[in-house]
Design a protein around this motif. Structure first.
Motif, PDB file in Angstrom:
ATOM      1  N   PHE A 352      -4.160  -5.075   2.355  1.00 22.02           N
ATOM      2  CA  PHE A 352      -3.350  -3.863   2.625  1.00 22.02           C
ATOM      3  C   PHE A 352      -3.401  -3.485   4.089  1.00 22.02           C
ATOM      4  CE2 PHE A 352      -5.681  -3.729  -1.510  1.00 22.02           C
ATOM      5  CZ  PHE A 352      -4.864  -3.184  -2.495  1.00 22.02           C
ATOM      6  N   THR A 353      -2.374  -2.794   4.328  1.00 24.29           N
ATOM      7  CA  THR A 353      -1.721  -2.784   5.798  1.00 24.29           C
ATOM      8  C   THR A 353      -2.669  -1.647   6.400  1.00 24.29           C
ATOM      9  OG1 THR A 353      -0.027  -1.067   5.451  1.00 24.29           O
ATOM     10  CG2 THR A 353       0.623  -3.557   5.309  1.00 24.29           C
ATOM     11  N   GLU A 354      -2.753  -1.781   7.606  1.00 26.08           N
ATOM     12  CA  GLU A 354      -3.540  -0.810   8.489  1.00 26.08           C
ATOM     13  C   GLU A 354      -2.804   0.390   8.329  1.00 26.08           C
ATOM     14  OE1 GLU A 354      -6.875   0.640  11.248  1.00 26.08           O
ATOM     15  OE2 GLU A 354      -6.246  -0.596   9.633  1.00 26.08           O
ATOM     16  N   ALA A 355      -1.399   0.555   8.525  1.00 28.17           N
ATOM     17  CA  ALA A 355      -0.757   1.676   8.511  1.00 28.17           C
ATOM     18  C   ALA A 355      -1.155   2.568   7.006  1.00 28.17           C
ATOM     19  CB  ALA A 355       0.747   1.367   8.518  1.00 28.17           C
ATOM     20  N   MET A 356      -1.093   1.796   6.263  1.00 28.90           N
ATOM     21  CA  MET A 356      -1.418   2.448   4.897  1.00 28.90           C
ATOM     22  C   MET A 356      -2.926   2.878   4.807  1.00 28.90           C
ATOM     23  SD  MET A 356      -1.833   0.880   1.044  1.00 28.90           S
ATOM     24  CE  MET A 356       0.042   0.900   0.545  1.00 28.90           C
TER      25      MET A 356
END
Length: 638
Positions: A352-356
């Protein structure tokens, strides 16, 4: 294994010849950023900052993210779209109320087109001449692709290829893939915050990468205006912190034929019932198709918020005062808020992305503070931590967000890091392996070959065994596998303990620790040189003297005498597990005996039935469960 969802392949585009790829790409991750930044005229701090917000510089063994992004630069190459989301699959009734059982929803057709944000690898391949295979699996090539995209976006804006990172604000915002100006701004602001603060860490494959702080940094936000993005739709009353990108996309609430309605229930929380839980899901699908399901009143599931992977953009669908049909357990639904995250547990994505993570963590902290929800793993639950309601429903409960969700990092972003408390001989432990280096064996990550082993990937879980040795069998979960063995599948948590969960210690032997788990001793490797658990002081429960066993429950429903005339009694049925004398389990707190009767379209017909039975919530296995306070004795573990 659950039903596979419909997919549609994306046609490969011909590559436009570009400058030749480097003959000898840098082997070192830091040098790869330096080289790519110089080649494409991008400030190295900008390239590092964007990559950190996408992947924290990790390569993830060439595996895709939850929305088909690959490598340190999260180049997206969505090979398929799902028909819906995870509520399409399996046996779980998302509402989870015997008073109004719902049929399993039908899968919806897949959309024909993929958004540009899920196809950035095509353009990166055109710009660099790299093959998709190299852009997916070679970190240095992937970083070149990301640098080429940033330079391409900068030129398209008419902005200079400047050494000043502030001039790249528009290109960074474009890299988010967002169509909303608020989402693009959130992404760019987070990247520039990282650049100002600096960062340093060791990646999942052992590279030490450093972004020196650039404290004197002025972002030139005028470039954002030139992107021509949609202005934010953020009406009064939306329940999101101001620091994130959030819009209101309402779920459908409508009457249907035959006295039916969908697909959530009106309530008046917290006046009617306190919100005690926040449930973390993944969609097993992509953002827009899942949102469309939430807009269909005939669809048998709903949730309060959706979070997009590429940029952390959030859509709220249901007011938190109302009850979503999301967790498969009506007791939990009536007292929780559900948050769906774009992507897949494993089949189509393994990280999962860091932005998420950052956007979701801010939302959860905001909601927890508003509703008084403790920031711990007994109240911030994965869908996989929600218990079945009856012995017959345990097996069909869902498994998301799965072993690759980084709970420790998530709680740190919430400002509530998962710390140990107590001495080395404490009577309880908190599971806390190092996420980056903890890479347990799984199979099931490859949709084309579901029996194949997964590549070594960071995970938040530890395997639980019947004896203190690596070749011992896994412990059993008689609810999930009544006649069989626990599996090493990413979709089977029967013999896994998860980061942040607290368990009572049953025994210690050398480098191994045994915990009480589903009525049995469960051993996990916990060497002092590389511990996978930390001490955890707190309260424990054990059967009262004279009781050989006590029942455990999947919901804390009132006693029969509490139900007024006209509201059918909801049986208090124990689950199939055994909690025997001598065993101990960690106590999370008191659970009120409540049943929310809501089986009609009108709020005026809804009633909260409250009982006098006192329940306690315990960590009984991978899922939380409940016991009656009169059955157990509470002790303190130092």
């Amino acid at each position: 294994m659950r039903r596979l969802l419909a997919t549609s392949l994306v046609a490969l585009l011909p590559l436009i010849p570009a400058s030749p790829a480097q003959a000898a790409p840098p082997a070192d991750r830091q040098q790869a950023f330096t080289s790519a930044a110089k080649e494409f005229g991008v400030p190295e701090s900008v390239l590092l900052g964007v990559s950190y917000l996408e992947s924290r510089w990790d390569a993830h063994a060439g595996q895709p993210s939850s929305d088909a992004g690959f490598g340190p630069m999260h180049l997206t190459d969505a090979a398929a779209f799902t028909a819906g989301n995870h509520h399409d699959a399996g046996e779980e009734d998302a509402r989870g109320d015997d008073g109004r059982p719902l049929p399993a929803p039908e899968a919806r057709p897949a959309p024909a087109e993929l958004p540009a944000s899920l196809r950035t690898m095509e353009r990166a391949a055109q710009l660099t001449g790299e093959s998709r295979e190299r852009l997916r699996g070679d970190a240095a090539a992937n970083i070149r692709g990301g640098a080429a995209l940033l330079a391409d976006y900068q030129k398209a804006l008419g902005a200079p290829l400047s050494d000043d990172p502030g001039q790249w604000y528009g290109a960074v915002a474009k890299y988010s893939g967002a169509e909303e100006s608020g989402a693009a701004k959130f992404f760019a602001d987070e990247v520039f915050s990282i650049i100002k603060e600096g960062a340093e860490r060791t990646t999942d494959d052992g590279h030490r990468v450093r972004l020196p702080a650039v404290p004197r940094l002025d972002a030139i936000e005028k470039w954002l205006e030139k992107l021509g993005l949609r202005p934010p739709v953020r009406p009064d009353g939306i329940e999101c912190p101001a620091s994130i990108s959030c819009e209101w996309i309402p779920a459908a609430y409508a009457q249907l034929p035959n006295d039916d309605y969908g697909h959530y229930d009106l309530a008046n929380r917290p006046a009617s019932q306190k919100v005690d839980y926040i449930i973390i899901h993944d969609m097993e699908g992509y953002f827009l198709p899942s949102i469309r399901l939430n807009q269909d009143p005939a669809y048998g599931a709903s949730w309060h918020y959706s979070v997009r992977s590429t940029d952390g953009h959030i859509a709220q669908h249901i007011k938190t005062k109302d009850v979503g049909w999301q967790a498969g357990n009506w007791y939990i639904n009536a007292k929780s808020i559900g948050i769906e995250h774009e992507g897949f547990l494993a089949e189509g994505g393994t990280w999962f992305t860091e932005a998420m993570y950052r956007s979701s963590a801010r939302l959860v902290r905001y909601l927890a503070l508003r509703h008084g929800v403790p920031l711990d793993r007994a109240h911030i639950l994965g869908h996989d931590n929600v218990p079945g309601t009856l012995p017959t429903t345990v097996r069909g409960m869902h498994e998301d967000p799965g072993p690759f969700w980084d709970w420790a990092h998530y709680f740190k972003l919430m400002g509530a890091p998962l710390h140990g408390l107590g001495g080395p001989r404490s009577g309880a432990v908190m599971i806390r392996p190092d996420f980056a280096t903890n890479k347990p064996h799984f199979y099931g990550c490859d949709r084309q070959n579901p029996e194949a082993d997964c590549p070594p990937l960071p995970a938040h879980t530890v395997w639980l065994r019947t004896e203190p040795r690596e070749d011992a069998p896994l412990v059993k979960d008689i609810g999930k596998h009544p006649t069989g063995e626990s599996l090493y599948s990413v979709y089977d948590h029967s013999a896994r303990a998860s980061t942040g969960q607290r368990y009572a210690v049953a025994e210690r032997s050398g480098d191994w620790t045994a915990i009480w788990y589903l009525g049995q001793k469960a051993w996990f490797h916990n060497p002092a040189s590389n511990p996978t658990a930390v001490p955890s002081m707190g309260l424990l429960v054990t059967p009262k003297p004279g009781k050989a066993t006590v029942p455990v429950y999947g919901r804390a429903y009132p006693e029969e005498e509490a139900y007024p005339e006209g509201i059918p009694y909801q049986a208090v049925t124990p689950l199939q597990y055994t909690f025997s004398a001598g065993e101990k389990y960690t106590l999370a707190g008191v659970a009120p005996a409540e049943y929310y009767r809501a089986v009609t379209f009108n709020l005026e017909d809804h009633t909260v039935v409250r009982g006098g039975t006192r329940y306690l919530q315990i960590q009984f296995g991978h899922r939380v469960m409940f016991v009656k306070a009169d059955d157990v004795r509470v002790t303190f573990s130092g």
